[in-house]
Design an enzyme around this catalytic site. Structure first.
Site, mmCIF file in Angstrom:
data_model
loop_
_atom_site.group_PDB
_atom_site.id
_atom_site.type_symbol
_atom_site.label_atom_id
_atom_site.label_comp_id
_atom_site.label_asym_id
_atom_site.label_seq_id
_atom_site.Cartn_x
_atom_site.Cartn_y
_atom_site.Cartn_z
ATOM 1 N N ASN A 242 46.997 33.902 39.334
ATOM 2 C CA ASN A 242 47.084 35.151 40.078
ATOM 3 C C ASN A 242 48.196 35.159 41.114
ATOM 4 O O ASN A 242 48.437 36.171 41.751
ATOM 5 C CB ASN A 242 45.731 35.487 40.720
ATOM 6 N N ASP B 153 37.971 48.178 31.807
ATOM 7 C CA ASP B 153 38.110 46.740 31.969
ATOM 8 C C ASP B 153 36.714 46.145 31.892
ATOM 9 O O ASP B 153 35.755 46.756 32.352
ATOM 10 C CB ASP B 153 38.744 46.472 33.341
HETATM 11 N N1 EPU Z 1 40.338 48.991 43.571
HETATM 12 C C1 EPU Z 1 40.331 50.353 43.593
HETATM 13 N N2 EPU Z 1 41.529 50.990 43.643
HETATM 14 C C2 EPU Z 1 42.715 50.340 43.648
HETATM 15 C C3 EPU Z 1 42.704 48.933 43.604
HETATM 16 C C4 EPU Z 1 41.483 48.277 43.562
HETATM 17 O O1 EPU Z 1 39.293 50.995 43.576
HETATM 18 O O2 EPU Z 1 43.772 50.985 43.682
HETATM 19 C C5 EPU Z 1 39.037 48.295 43.510
HETATM 20 C C6 EPU Z 1 38.826 47.657 42.161
HETATM 21 O O3 EPU Z 1 38.267 48.581 41.256
HETATM 22 C C7 EPU Z 1 37.891 46.511 42.471
HETATM 23 C C8 EPU Z 1 38.294 46.112 43.890
HETATM 24 O O4 EPU Z 1 39.040 47.214 44.416
HETATM 25 O O5 EPU Z 1 36.588 46.979 42.483
HETATM 26 C C9 EPU Z 1 39.116 44.834 43.978
HETATM 27 O O6 EPU Z 1 40.329 45.009 43.295
HETATM 28 P P1 EPU Z 1 41.674 44.228 43.688
HETATM 29 O O7 EPU Z 1 42.783 45.225 43.641
HETATM 30 O O8 EPU Z 1 41.470 43.468 44.948
HETATM 31 O O9 EPU Z 1 41.792 43.216 42.492
HETATM 32 P P2 EPU Z 1 42.966 43.063 41.435
HETATM 33 O O10 EPU Z 1 44.269 42.994 42.132
HETATM 34 O O11 EPU Z 1 42.788 44.044 40.347
HETATM 35 C C10 EPU Z 1 42.925 40.446 41.559
HETATM 36 C C11 EPU Z 1 42.787 39.324 40.574
HETATM 37 C C12 EPU Z 1 41.375 39.259 40.044
HETATM 38 C C13 EPU Z 1 40.424 39.084 41.223
HETATM 39 C C14 EPU Z 1 40.643 40.192 42.259
HETATM 40 C C15 EPU Z 1 39.807 40.038 43.515
HETATM 41 C C16 EPU Z 1 44.975 39.211 39.588
HETATM 42 C C17 EPU Z 1 45.807 39.350 38.375
HETATM 43 N N3 EPU Z 1 43.709 39.525 39.462
HETATM 44 O O12 EPU Z 1 42.615 41.636 40.842
HETATM 45 O O13 EPU Z 1 41.304 38.096 39.220
HETATM 46 O O14 EPU Z 1 39.098 39.139 40.756
HETATM 47 O O15 EPU Z 1 42.018 40.240 42.653
HETATM 48 O O16 EPU Z 1 40.064 38.812 44.099
HETATM 49 O O17 EPU Z 1 45.446 38.784 40.628
HETATM 50 C C18 EPU Z 1 40.667 36.779 37.360
HETATM 51 O O18 EPU Z 1 41.573 36.001 37.660
HETATM 52 O O19 EPU Z 1 39.786 36.480 36.506
HETATM 53 C C19 EPU Z 1 40.605 38.083 38.034
HETATM 54 C C20 EPU Z 1 39.889 39.111 37.557
#
Ligand code: EPU
Length: 425
Positions: free
Chosen positions: A23, A118
């Site tokens: 990540n 997802d």
């Molecule tokens: N969210 C929104 N709107 C947005 C962005 C996020 O509603 O515009 C919500 C999401 O739906 C979710 C929450 O906020 O419910 C957290 O989302 P976040 O944006 O923090 O996560 P992400 O960037 O999509 C990354 C990791 C995930 C990890 C999360 C939380 C990467 C590629 N992915 O996802 O990793 O679970 O942060 O720490 O960096 C994994 O590695 O298995 C994985 C899923």
């Protein structure tokens, strides 16, 4: 289709090393787009998601080489870039969205396919879109694409995120470093992977204050220069091996990461009776007797990471006593719970809470892992089950772990891959 065949067995023992975090590596690859010339990343994990990001960057016009033997990725970024990320690649990997910020500020336009549903929830993009809009982009949806247009460049602005989203913080940060003027991101995510990204950006010439805090102040610069950068150690892969040691009551040393990045998790495990010896670049985990169940609640960093929640479920399913696991980040991340019930776990899900009463041992069954962490956690559950458990979802595990089953075998586990056609039913 491949699946894992896992024979329940005794304690795991030995040493395992993790490489750079998935990540972080994926975002650092996207950040390379911000500087013309050659960026070199080291300790990049050899996983499917890195191959997908490499292909995405190639289609934008970059030259990308990945040497899995050394863990080195070189990215040659031209002055003229393409600006479209197709659905085919975005569907394969949601992290493709992290090219949105860099492309908008570099090209004045970005079209990135919307990832769609997802397996761990709906995962909106509203915070990404709002952040770029605040920087002056016109962001709209067009035929399945999120389109951001800023033909006259972006302009720094105060941005307060409703939620400390990892992806939105990264996209806004990567856009703001080349915007005109000052951006202040309030309620920024502060995961170690974001610190890694910000650190690389500063080394490229960006001006960022407040790295690692929830307020980052970014003063835009006119250009960045490419650098060589080592990816931060993978705390989630490390956490995976730590749980593997604890729930098989083994003795495992995990190296290649900073234990401070898992402070909350390690404290929980100590509360449960697991013995953790923190070292400079890792930990030794021993678990001489059955641990006690512990309540876990996922939260943004520095809280308990949602990516380790499926492992906490397996842990509590085998621990002494009862516990509640609460998932606060993703609304549909309890798939592991229903599969654990197939393995004989006493687990009940009520909304975003899972209630578990620990059992001394699980009993083998065929199960299905629905995402990277769920599939990995079910393999670990199989290690603590009597008999042979089969786990579908190898393709998910290969997206996030460079050598998952080989690493487990190195610790004494009996885990192998088989194609479903070779299976027993
Ligand atoms: N969210 C929104 N709107 C947005 C962005 C996020 O509603 O515009 C919500 C999401 O739906 C979710 C929450 O906020 O419910 C957290 O989302 P976040 O944006 O923090 O996560 P992400 O960037 O999509 C990354 C990791 C995930 C990890 C999360 C939380 C990467 C590629 N992915 O996802 O990793 O679970 O942060 O720490 O960096 C994994 O590695 O298995 C994985 C899923």
């Amino acid at each position: 289709m491949d699946r894992f065949r896992v024979s329940g067995g005794g304690p795991l023992a030995g040493e395992v090393a993790v490489v750079g975090a998935k990540n972080s590596a994926l975002k650092l690859m996207a950040a390379a787009l911000l500087a013309v010339g050659r960026t070199t990343l080291t300790k990049v994990p050899d996983i499917v998601d890195v191959a997908v990001m490499a292909e995405l960057l190639r289609r934008l016009g970059c030259g990308v080489e990945h040497d899995p033997a050394t863990g080195t990725v070189t990215i040659d970024v031209p002055s003229e870039l393409g600006h479209r990320a197709d659905y085919e690649l975005v569907r394969a990997m949601r992290a493709s969205i992290s090219v949105l910020g860099p492309l908008t500020v570099r090209c004045g336009i970005a079209d990135v396919a919307i990832p769609g549903g997802d397996a761990i929830g709906s995962r909106g993009l509203d915070l990404h879109a709002d952040g770029l809009t605040r920087l002056g982009a016109n962001v709209h949806v067009d035929h399945g694409y999120l389109v951001a247009q800023a033909p006259n460049g972006l302009v720094g602005a105060p941005i307060s995120l409703d939620f400390p989203s990892v992806g939105a913080t990264e996209n806004v940060l990567m856009a703001a470093v080349l915007a005109r003027g000052t951006t202040v991101i309030e309620n920024a995510a502060r995961e170690p992977e974001i610190v890694d990204l910000a650190t690389m950006l500063v080394r490229m010439g960006a001006e960022i204050e407040g790295i690692g805090s929830s307020t980052m102040v970014i003063t835009g610069v006119t250009a960045l220069a490419p650098v060589e950068h080592e990816v931060v150690g993978d705390r989630i892969a490390a956490g995976t091996w730590i749980f593997a040691a604890a729930l098989t009551r083994g003795d495992v040393t995990v190296r290649g990461f900073d234990p401070r990045h898992l402070g909350f998790v390690l404290d929980k495990l100590v509360d449960a009776g697991v013995v953790i010896d923190r070292q400079d670049d890792g930990v030794r985990v021993t678990c001489p007797r059955r641990p006690r169940a512990v309540d876990v609640m996922t939260l943004p960093y520095p809280g308990f990471p949602t990516d380790l929640q499926p492992f906490a479920l397996v842990f509590d399913a085998l621990a002494e006593g009862s516990a509640m696991v609460t998932e606060n980040l993703f609304e549909a991340r309890f798939h592991t719970a229903s599969e654990l019930a197939r393995l004989g776990a006493d687990v009940r899900v009520d909304g975003h809470h899972a209630l578990l009463r620990g059992r001394e041992r699980l009993s083998a069954a065929p199960v299905v892992g629905s995402d990277i962490r769920a599939a990995a956690a079910l393999v670990l559950a199989g290690l603590a089950a009597d008999g042979v458990t089969t786990v579908e979802g190898v393709k998910h595990v290969d997206r996030g772990y460079p050598s998952f089953d080989a690493d487990l075998r190195g610790l004494g586990a009996d885990v192998r891959r088989e194609s479903v056609a070779d299976g027993a039913f």
